[in-house]
Design an enzyme around this catalytic site. Structure first.
Site, PDB file in Angstrom:
ATOM      1  N   LYS A 135      47.669  46.222 106.181  1.00 61.14           N
ATOM      2  CA  LYS A 135      47.369  44.821 106.411  1.00 61.14           C
ATOM      3  C   LYS A 135      48.313  44.258 105.931  1.00 61.14           C
ATOM      4  CE  LYS A 135      42.959  42.133 107.263  1.00 61.14           C
ATOM      5  NZ  LYS A 135      41.895  42.284 107.398  1.00 61.14           N
TER       6      LYS A 135
ATOM      7  N   GLY B  46      42.845  40.779 112.575  1.00 59.39           N
ATOM      8  CA  GLY B  46      41.772  40.138 112.134  1.00 59.39           C
ATOM      9  C   GLY B  46      41.945  38.728 112.124  1.00 59.39           C
ATOM     10  N   GLY B  47      41.198  38.223 111.696  1.00 57.28           N
ATOM     11  CA  GLY B  47      41.693  37.212 111.715  1.00 57.28           C
ATOM     12  C   GLY B  47      42.428  36.947 110.500  1.00 57.28           C
ATOM     13  N   PHE B  48      42.676  37.671 109.364  1.00 63.37           N
ATOM     14  CA  PHE B  48      43.368  37.505 108.030  1.00 63.37           C
ATOM     15  C   PHE B  48      44.881  37.623 108.747  1.00 63.37           C
ATOM     16  CE2 PHE B  48      39.123  37.119 105.497  1.00 63.37           C
ATOM     17  CZ  PHE B  48      39.933  35.792 104.923  1.00 63.37           C
ATOM     18  N   GLY B  49      44.765  38.728 109.050  1.00 66.36           N
ATOM     19  CA  GLY B  49      45.798  39.665 109.609  1.00 66.36           C
ATOM     20  C   GLY B  49      45.861  40.367 110.712  1.00 66.36           C
TER      21      GLY B  49
ATOM     22  N   ASP C  18      31.910  39.645 102.957  1.00 60.80           N
ATOM     23  CA  ASP C  18      32.507  39.052 104.036  1.00 60.80           C
ATOM     24  C   ASP C  18      31.612  41.008 104.844  1.00 60.80           C
ATOM     25  OD1 ASP C  18      32.991  38.508 106.831  1.00 60.80           O
ATOM     26  OD2 ASP C  18      35.511  39.101 106.035  1.00 60.80           O
TER      27      ASP C  18
ATOM     28  N   LEU D 206      46.882  49.270 114.476  1.00 57.44           N
ATOM     29  CA  LEU D 206      45.520  49.007 114.340  1.00 57.44           C
ATOM     30  C   LEU D 206      44.480  47.940 115.139  1.00 57.44           C
ATOM     31  CD1 LEU D 206      45.674  51.386 111.267  1.00 57.44           C
ATOM     32  CD2 LEU D 206      45.324  52.440 113.718  1.00 57.44           C
ATOM     33  N   GLY D 207      44.710  47.121 114.355  1.00 56.49           N
ATOM     34  CA  GLY D 207      44.105  45.967 114.823  1.00 56.49           C
ATOM     35  C   GLY D 207      44.689  44.447 114.353  1.00 56.49           C
TER      36      GLY D 207
ATOM     37  N   VAL E 193      46.582  44.429 111.061  1.00 51.18           N
ATOM     38  CA  VAL E 193      46.957  45.874 110.406  1.00 51.18           C
ATOM     39  C   VAL E 193      47.218  46.740 111.119  1.00 51.18           C
ATOM     40  CG1 VAL E 193      45.203  47.784 109.651  1.00 51.18           C
ATOM     41  CG2 VAL E 193      44.055  45.699 109.972  1.00 51.18           C
TER      42      VAL E 193
END
Ligand SMILES: *[C@@H]1O[C@H](CO)[C@@H](O)[C@H](O)[C@H]1NC(C)=O
Ligand SMILES: *[C@@H]1O[C@H](CO)[C@@H](O)[C@H](O)[C@H]1NC(C)=O
Ligand SMILES: *[C@@H]1O[C@H](CO)[C@@H](O)[C@H](O)[C@H]1NC(C)=O
Ligand SMILES: *[C@@H]1O[C@H](CO)[C@@H](O)[C@H](O)[C@H]1NC(C)=O
Ligand SMILES: *[C@@H]1O[C@H](CO)[C@@H](O)[C@H](O)[C@H]1NC(C)=O
Ligand SMILES: *[C@@H]1O[C@H](CO)[C@@H](O)[C@H](O)[C@H]1NC(C)=O
Ligand SMILES: *[C@@H]1O[C@H](CO)[C@@H](O)[C@H](O)[C@H]1NC(C)=O
Ligand SMILES: *[C@@H]1O[C@H](CO)[C@@H](O)[C@H](O)[C@H]1NC(C)=O
Ligand SMILES: *[C@@H]1O[C@H](CO)[C@@H](O)[C@H](O)[C@H]1NC(C)=O
Length: 687
Positions: free
Chosen positions: A374, A354-357, A470, A351-352, A359
């Protein structure tokens, strides 16, 4: 008188009939025979006399039930003849013991007899004693040196003793084209054989003849012994068989038997004899002898490979589960389930990132529930415990404007967080980089109010204060009804926990970070409010808080809105995509709220409760105070530093996310290195 005579004649007649009837017998199988058995002897259902069967060091006897009269009135033994069919079967080739003997004995039993080499006939003390009155023909399959046996496959005539008076290796005389030929036989071959024992009462000769079954009685006997049995046999004697086993549980079978006093033994009708019992209950069909081994080896291969597969699988689905996590059981997901749900974390389900990992979309195998998984990589063991406990407590948060955290799973270097699936994705995708108006003002205003409500819940309405840390458009998810739901809260804490307090990590996203965070590095509800302000402006103006490509005065959204407001035309800052399709009062409220929240001075920012009241029109918006200008300046000052590394502020492509130890000292104002700069250059986490 005549009646007395009649009775005497009658009794005489009875005696003769009885005698005649009992002196001859023929057993083609023993099913209907009334044999007297002892020891381990038995008669099978098919009628085989099993003298021994699968028993070690044991003996068995079978006797014709009635006594025979072997002697004439003058005391000489009458001619007699007997024949029987036997088979000796051993479970092991060449290993058997001990043999069978045809016995003529004064009793229906052999008291004190021993098994093994004694053949169930005698014991060591009575062996060879003439008071035994035993005549026997032995089929001996073990060479007993004790009794001077010739070999382990012989036939012998035994008189009161196991020392045979005469013996010969098992064989038969065959007449081959008129020439006599001795053919060897193996008693333990497991094949049926026939033995004849004939006594000539006139000639005083004992003949013993052996032959394979279905071979007619050979003319020449194997053994012929001139011997008068009169001194051995009593008048009344019993006939029967004896057999014994040693250390090998051999089977000794007699299939048929006939006996005649005074003439040749009646022939056995071989076709009527029962078959030799199998040592194993039934002959195994081809399926068993050939099919099963193949099947077993196939199964063996299958078991081995499935074991190997299970090992691989175990490794594939391996999780980290420590004792302290047992309390969080209900919140734990099985890695295997998540793996299956996301079809092995396939790219199609992404799905996407991001910085943390990354999804992934997934469908839980059990419940068919749609979830977002995630995958967060984490290296440090430190702090994970606190973080998990926080995750679980966060999992208990329930609010219509929060994305529900369903649970987690932990692997080596990996943490998996399972959320409610949000069909409409994140808000930023509907605002940025989309042609046309993806989201109209009514929807945007609804989302803003929703996020404010969710944040109020976190700050004030739940049992403990939760700081989101955040807030930004990419962290606001849209459910199927386009309600804004805050996601990813608390996640930033993972990187905050357990780190060296000397190097303060700043957690959050540039553009949304409150200025004081650079100095203090501590998250507060005020910092959340600052980020909320940036978010609100982002939604209303349709652009990110920082746009490096813009004209210098326009780089910072808050500056731009502030200057528009200063000029008395705040509407200038509105997202051009919206055109005039918005409610002016609501828009003005939102823009002004954004500026108020962006105040440099944390205490000057409103609380989320107040923000809720402003948005609902329950309280008037306070005045925008002059520090807002200063706010913009200092904001510019702080943020400029990181610009070069964050030119494209598109989180979806930022898989790196973690900026660490990068010297980003290209300060725009550049003249005085501030506390913020030095902190920033140490380490900074972007999402
Ligand atoms: C017993 O058998 C012998 C020889 O087979 C025969 O001569 C004799 O008549 C038989 N006796 C009876 C009572 O059947
Ligand atoms: C014994 O009697 C039988 C007949 O019963 C006869 O054939 C036999 O010769 C006699 N033997 C002796 C030694 O008398
Ligand atoms: C078994 O006996 C046969 C012949 O009777 C012989 O060829 C074979 O070698 C023997 N096997 C063993 C194991 O003694
Ligand atoms: C041998 O058998 C006889 C009976 O025939 C018995 O009296 C004796 O006790 C037995 N001896 C042993 C040693 O078993
Ligand atoms: C033979 O047995 C009898 C009784 O069974 C006994 O009295 C006699 O001593 C035995 N003879 C020998 C030589 O053992
Ligand atoms: C044959 O048997 C008799 C009677 O038991 C015995 O005295 C004799 O020694 C035996 N002969 C041989 C050669 O074993
Ligand atoms: C028959 O058996 C005897 C005794 O075991 C042996 O000496 C002889 O060679 C054998 N004969 C044949 C043809 O195998
Ligand atoms: C015993 O065998 C001999 C040949 O060895 C034969 O002449 C005689 O008739 C046989 N006797 C009986 C009773 O079979
Ligand atoms: C057998 O006959 C002998 C005498 O010949 C006698 O001593 C013995 O008791 C008899 N045995 C039986 C069991 O009748």
């Amino acid at each position: 008188m005549s009646s007395k005579m009649g009775i005497a004649v009658f009794f005489f007649f009875i005696l003769v009939v009885k005698s005649a009837a009992s002196e001859n017998f023929t057993y083609n199988g023993f099913r209907s025979a009334n044999l007297i058995l002892d020891g381990i002897a038995d008669i099978t259902s098919s009628g085989v006399l099993e003298l021994t069967h699968r028993a070690k060091i044991n003996q068995g006897h079978g006797w014709h039930p009635d006594p025979m009269t072997f002697k004439n009135s003058n005391g000489t033994v009458i001619s007699f003849s007997t024949t029987f069919v036997f088979a000796i079967v051993s479970p092991y080739p060449n290993l058997t013991g001990h043999g069978i003997a045809l016995v003529v004995a004064p009793q229906r039993g052999l008291p004190g007899s021993l098994p093994t080499q004694y053949l169930g006939l005698f014991n060591e003390s009575n062996n060879g004693n003439s008071t035994n009155h035993v005549f026997a023909v032995e089929l001996d399959t073990v060479q007993g040196d004790q009794f001077k046996d010739i070999n382990d496959n012989h036939v012998g005539i035994d008189i009161n003793s196991l020392f045979s008076n005469i013996s010969a290796s098992a064989a038969y005389h065959a007449n081959v084209n008129g020439v006599d030929e001795l053919k060897n036989l193996t008693l333990t071959s497991g094949l049926a054989m026939q033995l004849w024992v004939d006594y000539d009462g006139n000639e005083k000769v004992i003949n013993v003849t052996l032959a394979p079954i279905k071979v007619p009685k050979p003319q020449k006997p194997l053994l012929s012994l001139k011997y008068d049995l009169s001194s051995v046999l009593n008048e009344s004697m019993y006939v029967g068989f004896s057999s014994s086993t040693g250390s090998v549980p051999s089977s000794h079978f007699v299939l048929g038997w006939s006996f005649s006093m005074g003439g040749p033994a009646p022939p056995l009708s071989l076709s009527m004899l029962p078959g030799i019992p199998r040592l194993f209950p039934k002959e195994l069909p081809k399926f068993v002898t050939i099919g099963l081994p193949i099947l077993f080896s196939f199964m063996f291969v299958l078991v081995i490979s499935s074991f190997y597969y299970a090992m691989l699988r175990k490794r594939k689905y391996e999780e980290l589960l420590e004792d302290w996590e047992s309390d969080y059981g209900p919140h734990r997901f099985k890695y295997k389930d998540l793996y299956i749900a996301t079809r092995g974390f396939r790219d199609e389900e992404l799905l996407g990132a991001g910085g943390f990992g990354s999804v992934y979309r997934g469908v839980l195998p059990d419940t068919k529930m749609e979830v977002a998984v995630k995958r967060v990589s984490h290296e440090s063991k430190q702090g994970i415990r606190e973080f998990i406990s926080e995750i679980v407590s966060i999992g208990r948060l329930r609010h219509r404007n929060l994305v529900t955290l369903l649970g987690y799973c932990r692997r080596k270097r990996e943490l998996l967080l399972v959320y409610d699936f949000m069909p409409n994705g994140s808000l930023d995708k509907h605002i940025h980089n989309v042609p046309g108006v993806a989201l109209n003002w009514k929807q945007r205003f609804h989302v803003i109010k929703g996020v404010a409500s969710g944040l109020l819940y976190l700050h004030e309405e739940w049992e403990q204060v939760v700081i989101h840390r955040d807030i930004k458009a990419s962290n606001v998810m849209l459910d199927s009804e386009f309600n804004g739901r805050l996601g990813d809260f608390g996640l930033a804490r993972l990187y905050d926990h357990g780190t060296d307090p000397q190097t303060t990590h700043i957690v959050g996203t540039i553009g949304y970070l409150a200025p004081e965070q650079y100095r203090v590095g501590k998250a507060t509800t005020w910092a959340d409010v600052f980020a909320f302000g940036a978010f609100v402006l982002e939604v209303a103006c349709g652009r990110r808080p920082i746009e490096p490509q813009a004209q210098h005065s326009d780089i910072y959204l808050v500056d731009r809105v502030f200057s528009c407001w200063k000029r008395g035309n705040i509407a200038e800052a509105v997202d051009p995509h919206l055109g005039n399709d918005y409610v002016a009062e609501e828009m003005e409220l939102v823009l002004k709220l954004g500026l108020i929240c962006s105040n440099v001075e944390p205490s000057m920012r409103p609380s989320m409760r107040q923000i809720g009241q402003y948005l609902k029109g329950e309280a008037p918006l306070p005045e925008i105070l002059s520090p807002a200008a200063g706010n913009a300046l200092s904001f510019e000052h702080h943020v400029n530093i990181a610009l070069d590394d964050d030119e494209d502020d598109d989180e979806e492509d930022d898989s790196e996310g973690l900026l660490s130890d990068q010297s980003t000292n290209t300060s725009a104002s550049g003249t005085r290195p501030s506390v913020a700069e030095s902190v920033l250059s140490k380490s900074l986490i972007l999402l």
